[in-house]
Write a protein that holds these residues in place. Structure first.
Motif, short mmCIF file in Angstrom:
data_model
loop_
_atom_site.label_atom_id
_atom_site.label_comp_id
_atom_site.label_asym_id
_atom_site.label_seq_id
_atom_site.Cartn_x
_atom_site.Cartn_y
_atom_site.Cartn_z
N MET A 109 13.83 8.97 -0.20
CA MET A 109 13.25 9.41 1.07
C MET A 109 14.13 9.01 2.26
N GLY A 110 15.41 9.22 2.13
CA GLY A 110 16.32 8.92 3.22
C GLY A 110 16.42 7.44 3.54
N GLY A 111 16.09 6.58 2.56
CA GLY A 111 16.14 5.14 2.80
C GLY A 111 15.18 4.68 3.88
N SER A 112 14.17 5.49 4.18
CA SER A 112 13.29 5.20 5.30
C SER A 112 12.54 3.89 5.13
N PRO B 119 0.83 -1.20 0.00
CA PRO B 119 0.00 0.00 0.00
C PRO B 119 0.87 1.26 0.00
N GLU B 120 0.51 2.22 -0.82
CA GLU B 120 1.38 3.38 -1.00
C GLU B 120 1.10 4.51 -0.02
N ASP B 121 -0.11 4.62 0.48
CA ASP B 121 -0.42 5.68 1.43
C ASP B 121 -1.50 5.17 2.39
N PRO B 122 -1.16 4.20 3.23
CA PRO B 122 -2.18 3.54 4.06
C PRO B 122 -2.86 4.48 5.05
N LEU B 123 -2.18 5.54 5.47
CA LEU B 123 -2.75 6.46 6.48
C LEU B 123 -3.25 7.76 5.87
N LYS B 124 -3.17 7.89 4.53
CA LYS B 124 -3.57 9.14 3.86
C LYS B 124 -2.85 10.33 4.52
N PHE B 125 -1.55 10.17 4.66
CA PHE B 125 -0.76 11.13 5.43
C PHE B 125 -0.42 12.37 4.62
N ARG B 126 -0.41 13.50 5.33
CA ARG B 126 -0.02 14.76 4.69
C ARG B 126 0.66 15.65 5.72
N ASP B 127 1.82 16.21 5.36
CA ASP B 127 2.45 17.24 6.20
C ASP B 127 2.47 18.52 5.36
N THR B 128 3.65 19.01 4.97
CA THR B 128 3.68 20.18 4.11
C THR B 128 3.25 19.82 2.69
N LYS B 129 3.31 18.51 2.34
CA LYS B 129 2.77 18.04 1.07
C LYS B 129 2.27 16.62 1.26
N LYS B 130 1.53 16.12 0.31
CA LYS B 130 0.96 14.79 0.41
C LYS B 130 2.07 13.74 0.34
N TYR B 131 1.88 12.66 1.09
CA TYR B 131 2.84 11.56 1.09
C TYR B 131 2.97 10.97 -0.32
N VAL B 132 1.84 10.82 -1.02
CA VAL B 132 1.89 10.24 -2.37
C VAL B 132 2.74 11.12 -3.30
N ASP B 133 2.72 12.42 -3.07
CA ASP B 133 3.54 13.32 -3.89
C ASP B 133 5.03 13.15 -3.57
N ARG B 134 5.34 12.90 -2.31
CA ARG B 134 6.73 12.66 -1.94
C ARG B 134 7.24 11.36 -2.58
N ARG C 231 9.79 5.13 8.42
CA ARG C 231 9.11 6.15 7.61
C ARG C 231 7.93 6.71 8.37
N MET C 232 8.06 7.93 8.81
CA MET C 232 7.07 8.54 9.71
C MET C 232 5.68 8.62 9.08
N GLN C 233 5.63 8.72 7.75
CA GLN C 233 4.32 8.85 7.08
C GLN C 233 3.48 7.58 7.16
N GLU C 234 4.08 6.48 7.64
CA GLU C 234 3.34 5.22 7.75
C GLU C 234 3.15 4.78 9.19
N GLY C 235 3.57 5.60 10.14
CA GLY C 235 3.29 5.38 11.54
C GLY C 235 3.65 3.99 12.05
N THR C 236 2.72 3.38 12.78
CA THR C 236 2.95 2.06 13.37
C THR C 236 3.20 0.99 12.33
N LEU C 237 2.62 1.15 11.14
CA LEU C 237 2.84 0.17 10.07
C LEU C 237 4.32 0.09 9.72
#
Length: 283
Positions: free
Chosen positions: A130-133, A79-94, A166-172
């Motif tokens: 993405m920093g090898g996250s 899954p590419e964006d399981p949490l629908k995460f967004r900070d200064t830009k969308k995770y999918v865009d990153r 990778r912070m954009q995916e949290g606990t996953l």
């Protein structure tokens, strides 16, 4: 840029001349300018100060496998964006930006080939993505690499370079740590070696899981290796840390890793280790 330069560069005929941008490489360590060809011929290591620059899977596979020959191992979909995460830009865009920059689907790639004639699966983590996250895709790729090594009856080598989970995916993202550990337990039950090559930088949750679980721990010279950052540790314990506290040479002196190996010596060293650890599978 003047109007004349803009017009000249826009002309559809004539090859563009080489410029300073593609002829020279500036070393991040000594700040010296080095001819790109000299730098690449030296395995992306500065010929002035011996700084080992960060490289991705393409360069690693070409340098380590016999003749650069290898077979890529596809990673399972994730899954590419399981949490629908967004900070200064969308995770999918990153993710899209990282894919455009590196040409890879995610930060971890596997391939099968031979080192000194011996079959081996190598997984490479690319800091440029993405920093090898470590996200779900990285975890899936790591497990897939281990499973391929078990299927082929050969050792698995992980080459790490990461800023952590990778912070954009949290606990996953954090769940990939135990997943990798379980996969490595299966590799050991199969009697197959697991070798880790730590490169600059290897930090965070990656260090806390598969990066430090190798039968043999190798590092490139002066690689940054640690869990938390030096400043965080100093603020926590309220003490000044020794010089080079999280560098490969310090960890070697204090028994955290087994050897520090120059990039040009890695194929020979890895081939010798595979012969020691899995002699019956060397063919």
């Amino acid at each position: 840029m003047s109007w004349l330069d803009r017009v000249r560069n826009a002309l559809p005929f004539g090859a563009k001349r080489d410029t300073a941008d593609n002829l020279w490489h500036k070393c991040r360590q000594c700040q010296q300018m080095v001819f790109v060809k000299e730098w690449e011929d030296n395995l992306n290591v500065c010929p002035r100060c011996d700084h080992h620059d960060r490289i991705g899977a393409t360069e690693r596979f070409a340098q380590l496998f016999d003749g650069g020959l290898h077979e890529m191992i596809a990673a399972p979909p994730a899954p590419e964006d399981p949490l629908k995460f967004r900070d200064t830009k969308k995770y999918v865009d990153r993710i899209k930006a990282a894919r455009a920059q590196t040409g890879d689907r995610d930060a971890y790639q596997n391939a099968f080939g031979r080192i000194s004639g011996q079959g081996v699966v190598i997984g490479v983590q690319d800091f440029a993505f993405m920093g090898g996250s470590m996200g779900v895709a990285v975890g899936e790729a790591f497990v897939a690499g281990v499973e391929q090594a078990i299927k082929r009856g050969c050792p698995y080598i992980a080459i790490t370079a990461a800023g952590g989970a990778r912070m954009q995916e949290g606990t996953l993202s954090l769940m990939q740590m135990p997943r990798a550990t379980v996969a490595l337990a299966r590799l050991r039950r199969a009697g197959l070696p697991y070798i880790v090559l730590l490169t600059d930088p290897t930090t965070g949750g990656v260090t806390a899981s598969y990066a430090m679980l190798g039968d043999i721990q190798i590092s490139e010279p002066k690689a940054l290796i640690g869990f938390a950052g030096q400043r965080v540790i100093e603020n926590t314990i309220r003490e000044k840390l020794p010089e080079g506290f999280q560098r490969a040479e310090y960890l070697l002196d204090h028994g955290m890793i087994d050897m520090v190996v120059h990039r040009k010596e890695l194929p020979e060293t890895l081939g010798r280790l595979i012969g020691y650890l899995a002699p019956e599978k060397a063919a």
